[in-house]
Design an enzyme around this catalytic site. Structure first.
Site, PDB file in Angstrom:
ATOM      1  N   CYS A 130     -11.816   1.013   4.386  1.00  0.00           N
ATOM      2  CA  CYS A 130     -11.796   1.632   3.064  1.00  0.00           C
ATOM      3  C   CYS A 130     -12.228   0.607   2.012  1.00  0.00           C
ATOM      4  O   CYS A 130     -12.094  -0.604   2.212  1.00  0.00           O
ATOM      5  CB  CYS A 130     -10.419   2.191   2.739  1.00  0.00           C
ATOM      6  SG  CYS A 130      -9.184   0.942   2.341  1.00  0.00           S
ATOM      7  N   CYS A 167       0.800  -1.227   0.000  1.00  0.00           N
ATOM      8  CA  CYS A 167       0.000   0.000   0.000  1.00  0.00           C
ATOM      9  C   CYS A 167       0.829   1.272   0.000  1.00  0.00           C
ATOM     10  O   CYS A 167       0.287   2.361  -0.200  1.00  0.00           O
ATOM     11  CB  CYS A 167      -0.956  -0.017   1.185  1.00  0.00           C
ATOM     12  SG  CYS A 167      -2.124  -1.399   1.142  1.00  0.00           S
TER      13      CYS A 167
END
Length: 394
Positions: free
Chosen positions: A214, A82
């Protein structure tokens, strides 16, 4: 060697749900062209490109950039989970500051699938094997997807130690939605209240509802980095420079502390932020606006403390006092963050960069943080790597 690297062009495409976006190469081409247009620069002036993505075959970066133009420059493909987008930015900045090139492109994109993220190769040892084993020992709950256990477990550790109420995470998610409502490229622009978040589907009783996580997202973002001399020579906007940047990886505490906050990179993030503050000669109190890695509301909360925005155990009060939004001490994630803007893994770091550059230029429209001069970025990937970047209005 160049003294500092300047961000002279940024661009991104609106983030979309999986299945609703263009192909990765089309999105990446559009983001690159947007950054070039923002800079007022032709692609043939780019001397190197660093292209980040997580889910894709090798040389996807070439595929994306060949649509822009085939100029024969070095194209390096980057994968750091990420933190991939910021890792590409780190390399581009390093190339410029070292004097290896005068101008470089950092590009990130992701074309994701629906559902929780997971391993793609099941015929070899996973880079997450040690993380998974520690999570199993500390959290259990094998029926819950690992990504939720990583970060939900970190939030639960904070709850257990400091009595942090679940509602605090709901307030963080609600704040994200208020910010995203003003961002035309955010995935979710509908405002939700803390009560809405608490009433959402429960994915881990007492720890997390669905809206605290998310969503999988597709998108692309890009930034053009150059020296001051190059910017002046070509008449580019050099009003934003990278004042300091640091990348860190896991230390022994990740598994040695037996604390889920360490498993998801608390100390790794703290070291990166501390290095940036020291290099720039500032403290966290000097920062005006922050884009941080809120893949879960729980990670936003523990990151407040890792970045020094508040003291250890003080994050719930920090939220309750409104010090994470407009009118408080800091504006955190004015873009809406990963929670509302979305999280296409390879693009996230460069979307954060885009937001902060626009803030320092005074181009953030309804999201503008008044008088912003110093902007801090935090982008974290498990496995692990963390990149902290401080941008300064020059």
């Amino acid at each position: 060697m160049s003294d500092k690297a300047y961000v002279v062009g940024v661009g991104m495409v609106p983030f979309q749900k999986p299945g609703k976006s263009e192909s990765y190469d089309v999105m990446a081409t559009a983001a690159t062209r947007s950054a070039l247009a923002d800079a007022g620069l032709d692609y043939d002036k780019i001397q190197q490109a660093y292209v980040g993505y997580v889910y894709g075959d090798s040389t996807c970066g070439q595929r994306a950039l060949y649509h822009v133009r085939m100029t024969g420059i070095p194209v390096l493909n980057v994968n750091n989970n990420c933190s991939t987008g910021s890792s590409a930015l780190f390399l581009a900045r390093q190339a410029v500051e070292s004097g290896a090139v005068e101008c470089a492109l950092a590009l990130g994109f992701e074309q994701m699938q629906p559902g929780a993220i997971g391993a793609m190769f099941h015929d070899r040892v996973s880079p997450f094997a040690a993380f998974d084993a520690e999570t199993d020992d500390l959290v259990g709950s094998a029926e819950i997807p690992l990504a939720l256990r990583y970060f939900g477990g970190a939030g639960k550790a904070h709850m257990d130690e400091f009595g942090t109420p679940l509602e605090t995470f709901a307030k963080i998610r609600a704040k994200a939605s208020r910010h995203a409502a003003k961002n035309p490229v955010a995935l979710f622009r509908q405002e939700v209240t803390a009560e809405d978040v608490m009433a959402a589907q429960v994915v881990w009783p007492g720890v997390m509802t669905k809206l605290m996580a998310c969503p999988p997202t597709c998108g692309a973002a890009a930034a053009i980095i150059c020296s001051k001399e190059f910017a002046d020579k070509h008449g580019l906007d050099s009003s934003v420079r990278i004042a300091a940047q640091a990348m860190t990886t896991d230390g022994p505490e990740t598994f040695g502390a037996h604390d889920m906050r360490e498993v998801v990179g608390f100390s790794m993030a703290k070291r990166a932020a501390d290095q940036v503050y020291e290099a720039a000669g500032i403290g966290p109190e000097d920062v005006d606006v922050v884009e941080l890695h809120d893949c879960f509301a729980h990670n936003e909360l523990i990151t407040y403390e890792a970045l020094g925005l508040c003291g250890r155990g003080e994050a719930a009060k920090f939220v309750d006092d409104g010090d994470n939004t407009y009118g408080g001490k800091y504006v955190t994630n004015p873009s809406g963050g990963l929670l509302s803007k979305g999280h296409p893994l390879g693009a996230t770091g460069l979307a954060q960069c885009t937001e902060l550059v626009q803030q320092l230029r005074g181009q953030a429209d309804a999201r503008q943080v008044d008088g912003a001069r110093l902007a801090l970025q935090h982008n974290l990937g498990l496995g692990g790597a963390c990149v902290a970047t401080l941008y300064e209005k020059a």
